[in-house]
Design a protein around this motif. Structure first.
Motif, PDB file in Angstrom:
ATOM      1  N   ILE A  64     -35.193 -23.587 -20.226  1.00 41.38           N
ATOM      2  CA  ILE A  64     -33.817 -23.300 -20.643  1.00 41.38           C
ATOM      3  C   ILE A  64     -33.404 -24.201 -21.805  1.00 41.38           C
ATOM      4  N   GLU A  65     -33.687 -25.485 -21.681  1.00 44.15           N
ATOM      5  CA  GLU A  65     -33.216 -26.445 -22.680  1.00 44.15           C
ATOM      6  C   GLU A  65     -34.026 -26.406 -23.979  1.00 44.15           C
ATOM      7  N   GLN A  66     -35.145 -25.686 -23.985  1.00 46.64           N
ATOM      8  CA  GLN A  66     -35.925 -25.536 -25.215  1.00 46.64           C
ATOM      9  C   GLN A  66     -35.443 -24.373 -26.068  1.00 46.64           C
ATOM     10  N   GLN A  67     -34.600 -23.501 -25.494  1.00 54.31           N
ATOM     11  CA  GLN A  67     -34.220 -22.280 -26.198  1.00 54.31           C
ATOM     12  C   GLN A  67     -33.235 -22.543 -27.335  1.00 54.31           C
ATOM     13  N   THR A  68     -33.374 -21.751 -28.396  1.00 51.41           N
ATOM     14  CA  THR A  68     -32.461 -21.837 -29.544  1.00 51.41           C
ATOM     15  C   THR A  68     -31.668 -20.549 -29.735  1.00 51.41           C
ATOM     16  N   SER A  69     -32.018 -19.501 -28.983  1.00 49.12           N
ATOM     17  CA  SER A  69     -31.361 -18.208 -29.128  1.00 49.12           C
ATOM     18  C   SER A  69     -31.405 -17.485 -27.787  1.00 49.12           C
ATOM     19  N   VAL A  70     -30.234 -17.195 -27.212  1.00 52.04           N
ATOM     20  CA  VAL A  70     -30.169 -16.558 -25.898  1.00 52.04           C
ATOM     21  C   VAL A  70     -29.088 -15.480 -25.917  1.00 52.04           C
ATOM     22  N   PHE A  71     -29.047 -14.698 -24.839  1.00 51.47           N
ATOM     23  CA  PHE A  71     -28.039 -13.653 -24.699  1.00 51.47           C
ATOM     24  C   PHE A  71     -27.270 -13.885 -23.396  1.00 51.47           C
ATOM     25  N   PHE A  72     -25.931 -13.881 -23.518  1.00 52.34           N
ATOM     26  CA  PHE A  72     -25.049 -14.181 -22.398  1.00 52.34           C
ATOM     27  C   PHE A  72     -24.180 -12.963 -22.132  1.00 52.34           C
ATOM     28  N   ALA A  73     -24.284 -12.420 -20.927  1.00 55.83           N
ATOM     29  CA  ALA A  73     -23.577 -11.185 -20.591  1.00 55.83           C
ATOM     30  C   ALA A  73     -22.437 -11.452 -19.615  1.00 55.83           C
ATOM     31  N   THR A  74     -21.306 -10.799 -19.869  1.00 51.47           N
ATOM     32  CA  THR A  74     -20.155 -10.859 -18.975  1.00 51.47           C
ATOM     33  C   THR A  74     -19.651  -9.432 -18.766  1.00 51.47           C
ATOM     34  N   VAL A  75     -18.677  -9.307 -17.865  1.00 55.52           N
ATOM     35  CA  VAL A  75     -18.110  -7.994 -17.546  1.00 55.52           C
ATOM     36  C   VAL A  75     -16.593  -8.131 -17.500  1.00 55.52           C
ATOM     37  N   SER A  76     -15.901  -7.175 -18.096  1.00 57.14           N
ATOM     38  CA  SER A  76     -14.441  -7.216 -18.093  1.00 57.14           C
ATOM     39  C   SER A  76     -13.897  -6.837 -16.716  1.00 57.14           C
ATOM     40  N   GLY A  77     -12.611  -7.012 -16.551  1.00 59.91           N
ATOM     41  CA  GLY A  77     -11.965  -6.623 -15.303  1.00 59.91           C
ATOM     42  C   GLY A  77     -12.059  -5.133 -15.037  1.00 59.91           C
ATOM     43  N   GLU A  78     -12.302  -4.348 -16.080  1.00 58.93           N
ATOM     44  CA  GLU A  78     -12.447  -2.903 -15.945  1.00 58.93           C
ATOM     45  C   GLU A  78     -13.900  -2.483 -15.751  1.00 58.93           C
ATOM     46  N   GLY A  79     -14.804  -3.472 -15.692  1.00 61.49           N
ATOM     47  CA  GLY A  79     -16.214  -3.159 -15.485  1.00 61.49           C
ATOM     48  C   GLY A  79     -16.998  -2.889 -16.747  1.00 61.49           C
ATOM     49  N   GLN A  80     -16.413  -3.184 -17.911  1.00 60.82           N
ATOM     50  CA  GLN A  80     -17.103  -2.965 -19.182  1.00 60.82           C
ATOM     51  C   GLN A  80     -17.993  -4.163 -19.509  1.00 60.82           C
ATOM     52  N   PRO A  81     -19.323  -3.964 -19.609  1.00 59.39           N
ATOM     53  CA  PRO A  81     -20.205  -5.090 -19.916  1.00 59.39           C
ATOM     54  C   PRO A  81     -20.125  -5.490 -21.383  1.00 59.39           C
ATOM     55  N   TYR A  82     -20.454  -6.757 -21.639  1.00 59.95           N
ATOM     56  CA  TYR A  82     -20.460  -7.285 -23.001  1.00 59.95           C
ATOM     57  C   TYR A  82     -21.565  -8.323 -23.094  1.00 59.95           C
ATOM     58  N   ILE A  83     -22.382  -8.220 -24.134  1.00 58.88           N
ATOM     59  CA  ILE A  83     -23.466  -9.177 -24.343  1.00 58.88           C
ATOM     60  C   ILE A  83     -23.218  -9.904 -25.653  1.00 58.88           C
ATOM     61  N   GLN A  84     -23.242 -11.223 -25.588  1.00 56.90           N
ATOM     62  CA  GLN A  84     -23.008 -12.039 -26.779  1.00 56.90           C
ATOM     63  C   GLN A  84     -24.208 -12.930 -27.041  1.00 56.90           C
ATOM     64  N   HIS A  85     -24.603 -13.019 -28.308  1.00 53.37           N
ATOM     65  CA  HIS A  85     -25.676 -13.933 -28.682  1.00 53.37           C
ATOM     66  C   HIS A  85     -25.124 -15.354 -28.729  1.00 53.37           C
ATOM     67  N   ARG A  86     -25.897 -16.273 -28.202  1.00 53.37           N
ATOM     68  CA  ARG A  86     -25.558 -17.699 -28.290  1.00 53.37           C
ATOM     69  C   ARG A  86     -26.751 -18.432 -28.881  1.00 53.37           C
ATOM     70  N   GLY A  87     -26.497 -19.288 -29.849  1.00 55.18           N
ATOM     71  CA  GLY A  87     -27.589 -20.012 -30.485  1.00 55.18           C
ATOM     72  C   GLY A  87     -27.212 -21.439 -30.812  1.00 55.18           C
ATOM     73  N   GLY A  88     -28.231 -22.224 -31.087  1.00 58.64           N
ATOM     74  CA  GLY A  88     -28.035 -23.626 -31.421  1.00 58.64           C
ATOM     75  C   GLY A  88     -29.374 -24.336 -31.394  1.00 58.64           C
ATOM     76  N   PRO A  89     -29.402 -25.619 -31.696  1.00 60.82           N
ATOM     77  CA  PRO A  89     -30.656 -26.369 -31.657  1.00 60.82           C
ATOM     78  C   PRO A  89     -31.144 -26.521 -30.221  1.00 60.82           C
ATOM     79  N   PRO A  90     -32.438 -26.819 -30.024  1.00 61.39           N
ATOM     80  CA  PRO A  90     -32.927 -27.041 -28.660  1.00 61.39           C
ATOM     81  C   PRO A  90     -32.056 -28.059 -27.927  1.00 61.39           C
ATOM     82  N   GLY A  91     -31.661 -27.725 -26.719  1.00 59.71           N
ATOM     83  CA  GLY A  91     -30.786 -28.599 -25.951  1.00 59.71           C
ATOM     84  C   GLY A  91     -29.335 -28.177 -25.973  1.00 59.71           C
ATOM     85  N   PHE A  92     -28.985 -27.141 -26.787  1.00 58.46           N
ATOM     86  CA  PHE A  92     -27.584 -26.716 -26.776  1.00 58.46           C
ATOM     87  C   PHE A  92     -27.219 -26.109 -25.421  1.00 58.46           C
TER      88      PHE A  92
END
Length: 214
Positions: free
Chosen positions: A55-83
Motif C-alpha cells: 500500500i505504502e509503495q503505491q503512487t497511483s490508486v483509485f478510491f471509490a465511494t457511493v452517494s446517499g442515492e447509491g450512485q458510485p464514484y471513482i476518484q484517482h488519488r496520486g502522490g509520492p510513495p508513502g502518500f
C-alpha cells in the motif's frame, strides 16, 4: 428501483459476495470453488505487513465511494510513495490534496461511509482490492501535517481515514505490464554508464595492443 438490503456477513468475502452474487456464482459454476475458499482461508481482514508495504509503495490508486442515492464514484488519488499511510492493521489514511474543489468524495462519505480502495502494481502485475468504510477529518492539523509527503508540491485540505473490513489479491491475468518513467530512466542511465565503461575498456585494450605492436 431495487432497494438495497444489508445481509449478514458470515465470511469476510461476504462484503462483496452478496446472496445475488453467490446465486450468479452457482449458476455459472464457480460457487463451489469460492465456498471452499471461504472455509479454508478466505479473505483477510487485517492488513498484514506485506500488504501494508504494498500500500505504502503505491503512487497511483483509485478510491471509490457511493452517494446517499447509491450512485458510485471513482476518484484517482496520486502522490509520492508513502502518500498512502497504514496507521495500524485496519486503518489507511491519506491527506486530501486541494484539487478541482468538487468535493464529491468528501460529500459522498458524509452520506455513505462505504468505500473501496483499488491498487494496481503494473510492473509486477499485482492488484489488491480493499473494502471498508471511510471518514473525513477536517479538524486535525497535526494528523494532516503528519500525512503530508515531504517536499511534495500540494496543499492538504483534510484527512481521509479508511477502516479496512476485507481485502483480496487478484490474479495477474489481463494486467498489462507497465513501468514507472523514473524507473525506466534509471535503468537506461545504468545501461548507458555500463556501455561507456565497456567502451573505455575496449579503447584501453586497443591502445595497449597498438603500443605492444610498435
Amino acid at each position: 428501483m431495487t432497494r438495497l438490503v444489508p445481509h449478514r456477513h458470515v465470511h469476510p468475502s461476504d462484503i462483496a459476495f452478496t446472496p445475488t452474487v453467490k446465486a450468479l456464482q452457482s449458476r455459472n459454476g464457480s460457487r463451489d470453488a469460492y465456498a471452499r475458499m471461504e472455509e479454508d482461508h478466505g479473505w483477510q481482514t487485517r492488513l498484514t505487513p506485506d500488504v501494508a508495504s504494498f500500500i505504502e509503495q503505491q503512487t497511483s490508486v483509485f478510491f471509490a465511494t457511493v452517494s446517499g442515492e447509491g450512485q458510485p464514484y471513482i476518484q484517482h488519488r496520486g502522490g509520492p510513495p508513502g502518500f498512502l499511510r497504514v496507521l495500524d492493521d485496519h486503518s489507511i489514511a491519506f491527506a486530501d490534496f486541494a484539487g478541482n474543489r468538487q468535493y464529491i468524495t468528501a460529500g459522498n462519505l458524509v452520506d455513505n461511509p462505504k468505500a473501496h480502495l483499488f491498487l494496481v502494481d503494473y510492473a509486477h502485475r499485482r492488484r489488491i482490492k480493499i473494502w471498508g468504510e471511510a471518514r473525513v477529518i477536517d479538524d486535525d492539523p497535526a494528523l494532516l501535517a503528519k500525512l503530508m509527503p515531504e517536499d511534495y508540491k500540494a496543499r492538504g485540505e483534510r484527512v481521509i481515514v479508511m477502516t479496512a473490513r476485507a481485502w483480496d489479491v487478484n490474479c495477474p491475468k489481463h494486467i498489462p505490464q507497465r513501468f514507472e518513467a523514473a524507473d525506466v530512466a534509471a535503468a537506461l542511465k545504468e545501461r548507458d554508464e555500463r556501455i561507456a565503461e565497456l567502451e573505455a575498456q575496449v579503447a584501453e585494450l586497443k591502445r595497449l595492443g597498438a603500443a605492444s605492436a610498435a
